[in-house]
Design an enzyme around this catalytic site. Structure first.
Site, short mmCIF file in Angstrom:
data_model
loop_
_atom_site.label_atom_id
_atom_site.label_comp_id
_atom_site.label_asym_id
_atom_site.label_seq_id
_atom_site.Cartn_x
_atom_site.Cartn_y
_atom_site.Cartn_z
N ASP A 11 20.54 -6.03 -8.40
CA ASP A 11 20.01 -5.02 -7.48
C ASP A 11 20.82 -3.73 -7.67
O ASP A 11 21.91 -3.74 -8.24
CB ASP A 11 20.13 -5.51 -6.02
CG ASP A 11 19.05 -4.94 -5.12
OD1 ASP A 11 18.12 -5.67 -4.75
OD2 ASP A 11 19.14 -3.73 -4.78
N TYR A 41 1.94 5.09 -6.41
CA TYR A 41 2.31 3.66 -6.38
C TYR A 41 1.20 2.83 -7.04
O TYR A 41 1.47 1.95 -7.87
CB TYR A 41 2.54 3.23 -4.93
CG TYR A 41 2.90 1.77 -4.77
CD1 TYR A 41 4.19 1.31 -5.02
CD2 TYR A 41 1.94 0.83 -4.37
CE1 TYR A 41 4.52 -0.03 -4.89
CE2 TYR A 41 2.26 -0.51 -4.23
CZ TYR A 41 3.56 -0.94 -4.49
OH TYR A 41 3.86 -2.27 -4.35
N SER A 77 0.76 -6.00 -7.73
CA SER A 77 0.39 -5.82 -6.32
C SER A 77 -1.13 -5.84 -6.24
O SER A 77 -1.81 -5.65 -7.27
CB SER A 77 0.91 -4.46 -5.84
OG SER A 77 0.31 -4.10 -4.61
N ASP A 114 20.58 -0.60 -12.28
CA ASP A 114 19.39 0.20 -11.97
C ASP A 114 18.32 -0.14 -13.01
O ASP A 114 18.49 0.14 -14.21
CB ASP A 114 19.78 1.68 -12.05
CG ASP A 114 18.60 2.63 -11.80
OD1 ASP A 114 17.44 2.16 -11.78
OD2 ASP A 114 18.85 3.84 -11.63
N VAL A 115 17.22 -0.73 -12.55
CA VAL A 115 16.19 -1.20 -13.49
C VAL A 115 15.57 -0.08 -14.32
O VAL A 115 14.99 -0.33 -15.37
CB VAL A 115 15.06 -1.98 -12.78
CG1 VAL A 115 15.52 -3.33 -12.31
CG2 VAL A 115 14.43 -1.16 -11.65
N ASN A 141 11.06 -7.73 -10.76
CA ASN A 141 10.58 -7.65 -9.36
C ASN A 141 10.83 -6.31 -8.70
O ASN A 141 10.03 -5.86 -7.89
CB ASN A 141 11.26 -8.76 -8.54
CG ASN A 141 11.03 -8.57 -7.05
OD1 ASN A 141 9.95 -8.84 -6.54
ND2 ASN A 141 12.04 -8.07 -6.35
N PRO A 182 5.75 -7.75 5.27
CA PRO A 182 6.55 -6.81 6.08
C PRO A 182 8.03 -6.78 5.71
O PRO A 182 8.89 -7.16 6.50
CB PRO A 182 6.33 -7.32 7.51
CG PRO A 182 6.03 -8.77 7.35
CD PRO A 182 5.37 -8.95 6.01
N THR A 183 8.32 -6.34 4.51
CA THR A 183 9.71 -6.14 4.06
C THR A 183 10.11 -4.70 4.40
O THR A 183 9.32 -3.94 4.98
CB THR A 183 9.81 -6.34 2.55
OG1 THR A 183 8.95 -5.37 1.94
CG2 THR A 183 9.38 -7.74 2.12
N LYS A 219 1.37 0.41 -10.37
CA LYS A 219 1.08 -1.03 -10.39
C LYS A 219 -0.09 -1.35 -11.34
O LYS A 219 -0.13 -2.43 -11.92
CB LYS A 219 0.83 -1.55 -8.98
CG LYS A 219 2.08 -1.53 -8.10
CD LYS A 219 3.21 -2.39 -8.67
CE LYS A 219 4.45 -2.43 -7.81
NZ LYS A 219 5.53 -3.26 -8.35
N1 LIG Z 1 6.14 -5.76 0.42
C1 LIG Z 1 4.87 -5.76 0.01
O1 LIG Z 1 3.94 -5.78 0.84
C2 LIG Z 1 4.53 -5.72 -1.44
C3 LIG Z 1 5.48 -5.62 -2.43
N2 LIG Z 1 5.10 -5.61 -3.75
C4 LIG Z 1 6.06 -5.47 -4.83
O2 LIG Z 1 7.03 -6.51 -4.75
C5 LIG Z 1 8.30 -6.03 -5.22
C6 LIG Z 1 9.35 -6.26 -4.16
O3 LIG Z 1 8.96 -5.55 -2.98
P1 LIG Z 1 9.73 -5.70 -1.58
O4 LIG Z 1 10.64 -6.85 -1.60
O5 LIG Z 1 8.71 -5.56 -0.54
O6 LIG Z 1 10.59 -4.34 -1.62
P2 LIG Z 1 11.97 -4.01 -0.86
O7 LIG Z 1 12.07 -2.54 -0.86
O8 LIG Z 1 12.03 -4.75 0.42
O9 LIG Z 1 13.06 -4.62 -1.87
C7 LIG Z 1 13.17 -4.12 -3.17
C8 LIG Z 1 14.54 -4.43 -3.74
O10 LIG Z 1 14.62 -3.76 -5.00
C9 LIG Z 1 15.83 -3.03 -5.07
N3 LIG Z 1 15.67 -1.86 -5.94
C10 LIG Z 1 15.02 -0.71 -5.66
N4 LIG Z 1 15.16 0.17 -6.67
C11 LIG Z 1 15.90 -0.44 -7.61
C12 LIG Z 1 16.39 -0.05 -8.88
N5 LIG Z 1 16.15 1.16 -9.38
N6 LIG Z 1 17.11 -0.93 -9.59
C13 LIG Z 1 17.39 -2.17 -9.10
N7 LIG Z 1 16.97 -2.59 -7.89
C14 LIG Z 1 16.24 -1.74 -7.16
C15 LIG Z 1 16.13 -2.64 -3.63
O11 LIG Z 1 17.49 -2.32 -3.43
C16 LIG Z 1 15.67 -3.89 -2.87
O12 LIG Z 1 16.69 -4.85 -2.77
C17 LIG Z 1 8.09 -4.55 -5.57
O13 LIG Z 1 7.86 -4.41 -6.94
C18 LIG Z 1 6.85 -4.18 -4.77
O14 LIG Z 1 6.16 -3.11 -5.34
C19 LIG Z 1 3.79 -5.70 -4.12
C20 LIG Z 1 2.83 -5.82 -3.17
C21 LIG Z 1 3.10 -5.83 -1.76
C1 LIG Z 2 0.29 -1.49 -0.10
C2 LIG Z 2 0.51 -2.43 -1.16
O1 LIG Z 2 -0.42 -2.98 -1.67
C3 LIG Z 2 1.80 -2.65 -1.66
C4 LIG Z 2 2.97 -2.25 -0.89
O2 LIG Z 2 1.94 -3.17 -2.73
#
Ligand SMILES: NC(=O)C1=CN([C@@H]2O[C@H](COP(=O)(O)OP(=O)(O)OC[C@H]3O[C@@H](n4cnc5c(N)ncnc54)[C@H](O)[C@@H]3O)[C@@H](O)[C@H]2O)C=CC1
Ligand SMILES: CC(=O)C(C)=O
Length: 257
Positions: free
Chosen positions: A34, A153, A140, A60-61, A87, A187-188, A157
């Site tokens: 992370d 966004y 997504s 940093d990814v 991820n 809901p993250t 995706k």
């Molecule tokens: N939460 C949702 O409803 C949805 C999420 N996603 C996708 O799932 C994945 C995870 O999403 P969430 O857990 O909800 O997001 P989040 O924001 O809760 O967690 C993302 C994690 O990635 C880390 N991160 C961010 N930028 C980074 C970087 N440059 N290098 C390394 N780490 C980094 C953050 O510090 C965090 O720990 C994402 O790719 C998101 O687009 C897809 C669809 C829906």
């Molecule tokens: C809105 C949505 O589809 C996300 C956060 O992937």
């Protein structure tokens, strides 16, 4: 038998943490990564207390060198990489007319270039190992459908889905499968930020955008990290050996493909 090794980016928090926990429970040695040192260290400690084989890497990814160093770290710690999960991702809430070059650069770097850099580093290691592997990308429903205020966004995706297809075609000869998981509304912290952004543009009260977005979910509830971990656990397992190039939706019934 030697335990397999899974690397998960963005696994200090959110869906990535849930996926990492599930894979550790499935018997993988887990490499957390992370950009946020606080959540990364907290999750590593939590996992160690649970008795998991775990190591972590701060990176940093969006930086190619960090992705290569992440794979190097995994190999130094555990000797191999069997599963690599791209991820980490970010959101951006703004109308197309207001997107700035800086906004676009940031989201394309973190959501799109990162997947290519992660795939390059992981696949090169897997090819060297000679026994195949699995690369799994976070897409997504926004990779299948396009939503107002989420233009950059959604574009990012859709690009992840395309990279998944191309990588699957190119890497099959090395017995590397490439698939993607497509969550719906979980809901993250990402959704806390999307909700706040939508409130600003749509004149809603806090929480209302999330409610609006999730009101049509057929199964009647928002997604939990375990829901997506179930799918990724399957994709990382031998049960998915004959699946490649797919971007599979797990959203409780929002988008139909
Ligand atoms: N939460 C949702 O409803 C949805 C999420 N996603 C996708 O799932 C994945 C995870 O999403 P969430 O857990 O909800 O997001 P989040 O924001 O809760 O967690 C993302 C994690 O990635 C880390 N991160 C961010 N930028 C980074 C970087 N440059 N290098 C390394 N780490 C980094 C953050 O510090 C965090 O720990 C994402 O790719 C998101 O687009 C897809 C669809 C829906
Ligand atoms: C809105 C949505 O589809 C996300 C956060 O992937």
């Amino acid at each position: 038998m030697t335990k397999k090794v899974a690397v998960i980016t963005g696994s200090g928090d959110g869906l990535g943490k849930g996926i990492a926990k599930r894979l550790a429970e499935d018997g993988f040695r887990v490499v957390l990564s992370d950009i946020n040192v606080t959540t990364l260290q907290k999750t590593e400690q939590e996992f160690k207390q649970l008795g998991f084989d775990v190591t972590s890497f701060l990176g940093d990814v969006s930086k190619q060198i960090d992705q290569q160093n992440l794979v190097n770290h995994a190999v130094n710690a555990f000797g191999q990489v069997d599963v690599f999960i791209n991820n980490a991702g970010i959101e951006e809430v703004a109308p197309i007319l207001e997107l700035t070059p800086d906004d676009l650069e940031r989201i394309l770097n973190i959501n799109v270039k990162s997947v290519i850099y992660g795939t390059q580093a992981a696949a090169k290691q897997m090819i060297k190992q000679g026994s195949g592997g699995k690369i799994i990308n976070a897409c997504s429903i926004a990779g299948h459908e396009s939503y107002e205020l989420l233009g950059s966004y959604c574009a990012s995706k859709h690009a992840v889905r395309s990279i998944t297809h191309t990588s699957a075609k190119e890497l099959a000869q090395h017995k590397i499968t490439v698939n993607a998981y497509c969550p719906g509304v979980a809901p993250t912290k990402m959704w806390d930020r999307i909700d706040a952004g939508m409130v600003k543009y749509m004149g809603l009260k806090p929480g209302e955008a999330l409610k609006k977005f999730s009101s049509g979910i057929l199964l009647g509830r928002m997604q939990q990290p375990d829901d997506i971990a179930n799918l990724v656990s399957f994709l990382a397992s031998p049960n998915a050996d004959y699946i490649t190039g797919q971007a599979i939706i797990s959203d409780g019934g929002i988008v139909f493909r």
